[in-house]
Design a protein around this motif. Structure first.
Motif, PDB file in Angstrom:
ATOM      1  N   GLY A  56       6.891  80.132  72.960  1.00 56.33           N
ATOM      2  CA  GLY A  56       5.455  80.235  73.246  1.00 56.33           C
ATOM      3  C   GLY A  56       4.633  80.633  72.037  1.00 56.33           C
ATOM      4  O   GLY A  56       3.485  81.048  72.152  1.00 56.33           O
ATOM      5  N   GLU A  57       5.249  80.517  70.840  1.00 58.76           N
ATOM      6  CA  GLU A  57       4.525  80.915  69.623  1.00 58.76           C
ATOM      7  C   GLU A  57       3.917  79.705  68.928  1.00 58.76           C
ATOM      8  O   GLU A  57       4.320  78.571  69.177  1.00 58.76           O
ATOM      9  CB  GLU A  57       5.498  81.632  68.670  1.00 58.76           C
ATOM     10  N   LEU A  58       2.993  79.965  68.015  1.00 54.19           N
ATOM     11  CA  LEU A  58       2.336  78.859  67.310  1.00 54.19           C
ATOM     12  C   LEU A  58       3.183  78.381  66.141  1.00 54.19           C
ATOM     13  O   LEU A  58       3.878  79.167  65.494  1.00 54.19           O
ATOM     14  CB  LEU A  58       0.962  79.300  66.783  1.00 54.19           C
ATOM     15  N   VAL A  59       3.098  77.100  65.857  1.00 49.92           N
ATOM     16  CA  VAL A  59       3.731  76.511  64.678  1.00 49.92           C
ATOM     17  C   VAL A  59       2.838  76.893  63.484  1.00 49.92           C
ATOM     18  O   VAL A  59       1.610  76.940  63.615  1.00 49.92           O
ATOM     19  CB  VAL A  59       3.825  74.966  64.871  1.00 49.92           C
ATOM     20  N   PRO A  60       3.431  77.220  62.298  1.00 48.99           N
ATOM     21  CA  PRO A  60       2.612  77.696  61.176  1.00 48.99           C
ATOM     22  C   PRO A  60       1.464  76.739  60.805  1.00 48.99           C
ATOM     23  O   PRO A  60       1.600  75.517  60.893  1.00 48.99           O
ATOM     24  CB  PRO A  60       3.619  77.805  60.024  1.00 48.99           C
ATOM     25  N   ASN A 161      10.185  74.010  79.113  1.00 48.74           N
ATOM     26  CA  ASN A 161      10.756  75.355  79.031  1.00 48.74           C
ATOM     27  C   ASN A 161       9.698  76.414  78.775  1.00 48.74           C
ATOM     28  O   ASN A 161       9.890  77.570  79.117  1.00 48.74           O
ATOM     29  CB  ASN A 161      11.798  75.419  77.903  1.00 48.74           C
ATOM     30  N   ASP A 162       8.576  76.006  78.148  1.00 46.99           N
ATOM     31  CA  ASP A 162       7.525  77.011  77.903  1.00 46.99           C
ATOM     32  C   ASP A 162       6.616  77.167  79.127  1.00 46.99           C
ATOM     33  O   ASP A 162       5.616  77.861  79.064  1.00 46.99           O
ATOM     34  CB  ASP A 162       6.722  76.710  76.620  1.00 46.99           C
ATOM     35  N   ASP A 163       6.969  76.524  80.226  1.00 40.81           N
ATOM     36  CA  ASP A 163       6.213  76.699  81.470  1.00 40.81           C
ATOM     37  C   ASP A 163       6.884  77.698  82.416  1.00 40.81           C
ATOM     38  O   ASP A 163       6.749  77.618  83.639  1.00 40.81           O
ATOM     39  CB  ASP A 163       6.004  75.349  82.181  1.00 40.81           C
TER      40      ASP A 163
HETATM   41  P1  AP5 Z   1       0.445  72.106  73.995  1.00 43.52           P
HETATM   42  O1  AP5 Z   1       1.302  71.091  74.605  1.00 43.52           O
HETATM   43  O2  AP5 Z   1      -0.844  71.723  73.353  1.00 43.52           O
HETATM   44  O3  AP5 Z   1       0.218  73.219  75.083  1.00 43.52           O
HETATM   45  P2  AP5 Z   1      -1.079  74.032  75.535  1.00 43.52           P
HETATM   46  O4  AP5 Z   1      -2.285  74.035  74.695  1.00 43.52           O
HETATM   47  O5  AP5 Z   1      -0.494  75.350  75.829  1.00 43.52           O
HETATM   48  O6  AP5 Z   1      -1.610  73.234  76.707  1.00 43.52           O
HETATM   49  P3  AP5 Z   1      -0.846  72.703  77.871  1.00 43.52           P
HETATM   50  O7  AP5 Z   1      -0.244  71.382  77.552  1.00 43.52           O
HETATM   51  O8  AP5 Z   1       0.113  73.759  78.396  1.00 43.52           O
HETATM   52  O9  AP5 Z   1      -1.987  72.625  78.996  1.00 43.52           O
HETATM   53  P4  AP5 Z   1      -3.223  71.649  79.198  1.00 43.52           P
HETATM   54  O10 AP5 Z   1      -4.489  72.393  79.006  1.00 43.52           O
HETATM   55  O11 AP5 Z   1      -3.042  70.370  78.471  1.00 43.52           O
HETATM   56  O12 AP5 Z   1      -3.069  71.438  80.782  1.00 43.52           O
HETATM   57  P5  AP5 Z   1      -2.559  70.159  81.608  1.00 43.52           P
HETATM   58  O13 AP5 Z   1      -3.575  69.093  81.538  1.00 43.52           O
HETATM   59  O14 AP5 Z   1      -1.139  69.840  81.260  1.00 43.52           O
HETATM   60  O15 AP5 Z   1       1.249  72.919  72.899  1.00 43.52           O
HETATM   61  C1  AP5 Z   1       2.570  73.377  73.134  1.00 43.52           C
HETATM   62  C2  AP5 Z   1       3.048  74.211  71.963  1.00 43.52           C
HETATM   63  O16 AP5 Z   1       3.028  73.438  70.746  1.00 43.52           O
HETATM   64  C3  AP5 Z   1       2.192  75.442  71.628  1.00 43.52           C
HETATM   65  O17 AP5 Z   1       2.520  76.540  72.442  1.00 43.52           O
HETATM   66  C4  AP5 Z   1       2.578  75.657  70.163  1.00 43.52           C
HETATM   67  O18 AP5 Z   1       3.844  76.237  70.041  1.00 43.52           O
HETATM   68  C5  AP5 Z   1       2.665  74.237  69.617  1.00 43.52           C
HETATM   69  N1  AP5 Z   1       1.381  73.755  69.078  1.00 43.52           N
HETATM   70  C6  AP5 Z   1       0.641  72.716  69.534  1.00 43.52           C
HETATM   71  N2  AP5 Z   1      -0.488  72.572  68.801  1.00 43.52           N
HETATM   72  C7  AP5 Z   1      -0.457  73.544  67.858  1.00 43.52           C
HETATM   73  C8  AP5 Z   1      -1.336  73.933  66.826  1.00 43.52           C
HETATM   74  N3  AP5 Z   1      -2.496  73.279  66.608  1.00 43.52           N
HETATM   75  N4  AP5 Z   1      -1.006  74.988  66.053  1.00 43.52           N
HETATM   76  C9  AP5 Z   1       0.164  75.652  66.248  1.00 43.52           C
HETATM   77  N5  AP5 Z   1       1.046  75.347  67.216  1.00 43.52           N
HETATM   78  C10 AP5 Z   1       0.744  74.304  68.019  1.00 43.52           C
HETATM   79  O19 AP5 Z   1      -2.615  70.763  83.103  1.00 43.52           O
HETATM   80  C11 AP5 Z   1      -1.713  71.765  83.517  1.00 43.52           C
HETATM   81  C12 AP5 Z   1      -1.335  71.522  85.004  1.00 43.52           C
HETATM   82  O20 AP5 Z   1      -2.508  71.674  85.800  1.00 43.52           O
HETATM   83  C13 AP5 Z   1      -0.810  70.108  85.291  1.00 43.52           C
HETATM   84  O21 AP5 Z   1       0.217  70.177  86.244  1.00 43.52           O
HETATM   85  C14 AP5 Z   1      -2.019  69.355  85.873  1.00 43.52           C
HETATM   86  O22 AP5 Z   1      -1.633  68.339  86.775  1.00 43.52           O
HETATM   87  C15 AP5 Z   1      -2.790  70.484  86.559  1.00 43.52           C
HETATM   88  N6  AP5 Z   1      -4.229  70.313  86.538  1.00 43.52           N
HETATM   89  C16 AP5 Z   1      -4.992  69.875  85.501  1.00 43.52           C
HETATM   90  N7  AP5 Z   1      -6.300  69.886  85.825  1.00 43.52           N
HETATM   91  C17 AP5 Z   1      -6.364  70.360  87.099  1.00 43.52           C
HETATM   92  C18 AP5 Z   1      -7.449  70.613  88.001  1.00 43.52           C
HETATM   93  N8  AP5 Z   1      -8.707  70.390  87.650  1.00 43.52           N
HETATM   94  N9  AP5 Z   1      -7.151  71.102  89.214  1.00 43.52           N
HETATM   95  C19 AP5 Z   1      -5.855  71.351  89.577  1.00 43.52           C
HETATM   96  N10 AP5 Z   1      -4.789  71.116  88.785  1.00 43.52           N
HETATM   97  C20 AP5 Z   1      -5.040  70.643  87.562  1.00 43.52           C
END
Ligand code: AP5
Length: 221
Positions: A56-60, A161-163
């Motif tokens: 659950g950490e950020l990539v550098p 896995n991060d969910d």
């Molecule tokens: P990333 O995949 O970008 O994860 P995130 O930002 O944590 O976002 P998510 O994909 O978890 O959520 P989302 O907002 O897209 O929601 P979703 O539409 O899926 O990044 C993963 C990892 O990569 C990071 O933790 C980091 O380690 C690394 N990383 C990536 N970019 C980086 C960067 N720039 N710098 C450093 N590290 C980086 O929706 C979630 C759920 O809710 C789904 O099941 C969906 O069906 C449901 N849902 C969506 N909208 C609604 C609604 N309106 N009502 C009800 N349910 C809904």
């Protein structure tokens, strides 16, 4: 138009970006999907990022900024894109601003999606993803299914896995500490459009489309 979708993990950025990509034919760049694809292809970037993502950490920053610099120069993105997952730190926001200037990208729209933490945890623990097309579903929608309803691939639906709840809480904490300050940084330079992400998916989409049409009249759906 350069659309930046900003907001907490699980708020619905990827869901909306994929719908907008389909409806408006604007390319979608998801840094999370890029990193997960890189891991599946066993590239050095993917292998390096994998452990951090799982924790659950950020990539550098240097890795992410180099990746973005390379991508945004590609021809496919010169007429616009939807950016989901970047910038995530103030350093990334500074680098992106510099890059946009260099590339003459000057039609930026920043969308800030908002929802409460309890709803986010519920959404993420309930999320299923397709490892083939990266589409996103709720568990209820794909329960018992063997093929992805979007691309038809077999056996590709999985839970990230991060969910898991403890990792989700950590991602939210990191978001509040490292990513939220980006909003203040961008607010000083760009108008931010705030979106109520608690609404149903289609209502959120309509709200976003109205905003985009207000910014650029020739957006057709
Ligand atoms: P990333 O995949 O970008 O994860 P995130 O930002 O944590 O976002 P998510 O994909 O978890 O959520 P989302 O907002 O897209 O929601 P979703 O539409 O899926 O990044 C993963 C990892 O990569 C990071 O933790 C980091 O380690 C690394 N990383 C990536 N970019 C980086 C960067 N720039 N710098 C450093 N590290 C980086 O929706 C979630 C759920 O809710 C789904 O099941 C969906 O069906 C449901 N849902 C969506 N909208 C609604 C609604 N309106 N009502 C009800 N349910 C809904």
């Amino acid at each position: 138009m350069q659309i930046i979708i900003f907001g907490s993990p699980g708020v619905g950025k990827g869901t909306q970006a994929k719908i907008l990509n389909n409806r408006l034919a604007i390319p979608h760049i998801s840094t999370g999907d890029l990193l997960r694809d890189a891991y599946r292809n066993k590239t050095p970037l993917g292998l390096k990022a994998h452990e951090l993502i799982e924790r659950g950490e950020l990539v550098p920053d240097n890795i992410m900024i180099d990746l973005m610099r390379e991508m945004l120069r590609e021809k496919a993105y010169q007429n616009g894109f939807i950016l989901d997952g970047f910038p995530r730190t103030v350093s990334q926001a500074e680098a992106l601003e510099k890059l946009f200037k260099e590339l003459n990208f000057n039609h930026t729209v920043v969308l800030m999606m908002q929802a409460e933490e309890d709803e986010i945890v519920k959404r993420l623990t309930n999320r299923r993803t397709c490892s083939s097309c990266n589409n996103i579903f709720t568990h209820d929608k794909v329960k018992g299914l063997d093929t992805c309803p979007n691309c038809g691939a077999k056996g590709t639906l999985y839970q990230r896995n991060d969910d898991k709840e403890e990792v989700i809480r950590k991602r939210i904490k990191i978001y509040e500490e490292s990513t939220l300050p980006v909003l203040n940084y961008m607010r000083a330079k760009e108008k931010i459009y705030f979106i109520n992400a608690l609404n149903p998916v289609d209502e959120v989409t309509e709200e976003i489309i109205k905003i985009l049409q207000g910014v650029k009249e020739d957006i057709t759906v």
